[in-house]
Motif scaffolding. Structure first.
Motif, short mmCIF file in Angstrom:
data_model
loop_
_atom_site.label_atom_id
_atom_site.label_comp_id
_atom_site.label_asym_id
_atom_site.label_seq_id
_atom_site.Cartn_x
_atom_site.Cartn_y
_atom_site.Cartn_z
N PRO A 40 0.95 -1.21 0.01
CA PRO A 40 0.05 -0.09 0.11
C PRO A 40 0.95 1.36 -0.07
O PRO A 40 2.03 1.10 0.49
CB PRO A 40 -0.94 -0.19 1.30
CG PRO A 40 -0.11 -1.02 2.11
CD PRO A 40 0.96 -1.92 1.37
N TYR A 41 0.21 2.38 -0.66
CA TYR A 41 1.19 3.68 -0.60
C TYR A 41 -0.08 4.57 -0.23
O TYR A 41 -1.03 4.76 -0.64
CB TYR A 41 1.64 3.82 -1.94
CG TYR A 41 2.21 5.46 -2.00
CD1 TYR A 41 3.54 5.35 -1.68
CD2 TYR A 41 1.60 6.08 -2.83
CE1 TYR A 41 4.07 6.62 -1.73
CE2 TYR A 41 2.10 7.60 -2.96
CZ TYR A 41 3.22 7.71 -2.60
OH TYR A 41 3.98 8.84 -2.70
N GLY A 42 0.32 5.75 0.71
CA GLY A 42 -0.27 6.75 1.11
C GLY A 42 0.12 7.94 0.02
O GLY A 42 1.02 8.31 0.06
N VAL A 43 -1.15 8.63 -0.49
CA VAL A 43 -0.91 9.50 -1.32
C VAL A 43 -0.45 10.70 -0.66
O VAL A 43 -0.98 10.97 0.38
CB VAL A 43 -2.50 9.92 -1.88
CG1 VAL A 43 -2.32 10.82 -2.98
CG2 VAL A 43 -2.96 8.41 -2.69
N GLN A 44 0.54 11.44 -1.47
CA GLN A 44 1.22 12.60 -0.79
C GLN A 44 0.31 13.95 -1.43
O GLN A 44 -0.32 13.95 -2.66
CB GLN A 44 2.65 12.79 -1.19
CG GLN A 44 3.23 11.16 -0.63
CD GLN A 44 3.33 11.23 0.96
OE1 GLN A 44 3.59 12.44 1.72
NE2 GLN A 44 2.77 10.13 1.56
N ASN A 68 -6.74 -1.76 -7.65
CA ASN A 68 -7.28 -0.24 -7.22
C ASN A 68 -8.68 -0.24 -7.71
O ASN A 68 -9.02 0.64 -8.49
CB ASN A 68 -6.46 0.65 -7.57
CG ASN A 68 -5.06 0.60 -6.61
OD1 ASN A 68 -5.16 1.07 -5.28
ND2 ASN A 68 -4.14 0.66 -7.37
N GLY A 79 -3.36 11.25 1.98
CA GLY A 79 -3.34 10.19 3.16
C GLY A 79 -4.12 8.91 2.55
O GLY A 79 -4.28 7.89 3.33
N GLN A 80 -4.71 9.24 1.27
CA GLN A 80 -5.53 7.92 0.95
C GLN A 80 -4.82 6.81 0.34
O GLN A 80 -3.57 7.07 0.07
CB GLN A 80 -6.10 8.44 -0.39
CG GLN A 80 -6.99 7.33 -1.12
CD GLN A 80 -7.69 7.87 -2.44
OE1 GLN A 80 -7.75 9.00 -2.72
NE2 GLN A 80 -8.83 6.95 -2.88
N TRP A 81 -4.97 5.58 1.07
CA TRP A 81 -4.10 4.25 0.72
C TRP A 81 -4.62 3.70 -0.71
O TRP A 81 -5.88 3.60 -1.11
CB TRP A 81 -4.34 3.35 1.63
CG TRP A 81 -3.86 3.64 3.19
CD1 TRP A 81 -4.60 4.16 4.19
CD2 TRP A 81 -2.66 3.73 3.30
NE1 TRP A 81 -3.73 4.42 5.19
CE2 TRP A 81 -2.26 4.30 4.83
CE3 TRP A 81 -1.34 3.48 2.90
CZ2 TRP A 81 -1.25 4.36 5.36
CZ3 TRP A 81 0.00 3.75 3.62
CH2 TRP A 81 0.01 4.06 4.69
#
Length: 89
Positions: A40-44, A68, A79-81
């Motif tokens: 997972p990755y948190g949107v910056q 996705n 912060g969206q994963w």
């Protein structure tokens, strides 16, 4: 027991039987296996789907969309994963 009470009892039993029968006959909603996310990755701030795909060298748009499935690229928020590697089953 009055006729009206007998009728009410009969209607109640029919309703219960029809609900139970629908459950036993296999009326199920169709389900699709959910994708599995390995990373997972948190949107910056300031990132877009395009920039994230470029950042992680994700050239296969179909696979990115498959892992996705409910991602709205027009509505990304900080912060969206999201999943950057996974299995679409």
């Amino acid at each position: 027991m009055s006729t009206l009470n007998k009728l009410a009892l009969l209607l109640t039993l029919l309703l219960i039987a029809s609900v139970a029968e629908s459950r036993f006959l296999g009326y199920k909603k169709a389900t699709t296996p959910a994708p599995t996310c390995f990373t997972p990755y948190g949107v910056q701030s300031g990132e877009t789907c395009f920039s994230i795909k470029k950042k992680f060298d994700l050239s296969d748009d179909a696979h990115f969309s498959a892992i996705n499935p409910n991602l709205n690229c027009d509505g990304l928020f900080v912060g969206q994963w999201i999943c950057i590697s996974g299995s679409s089953n």
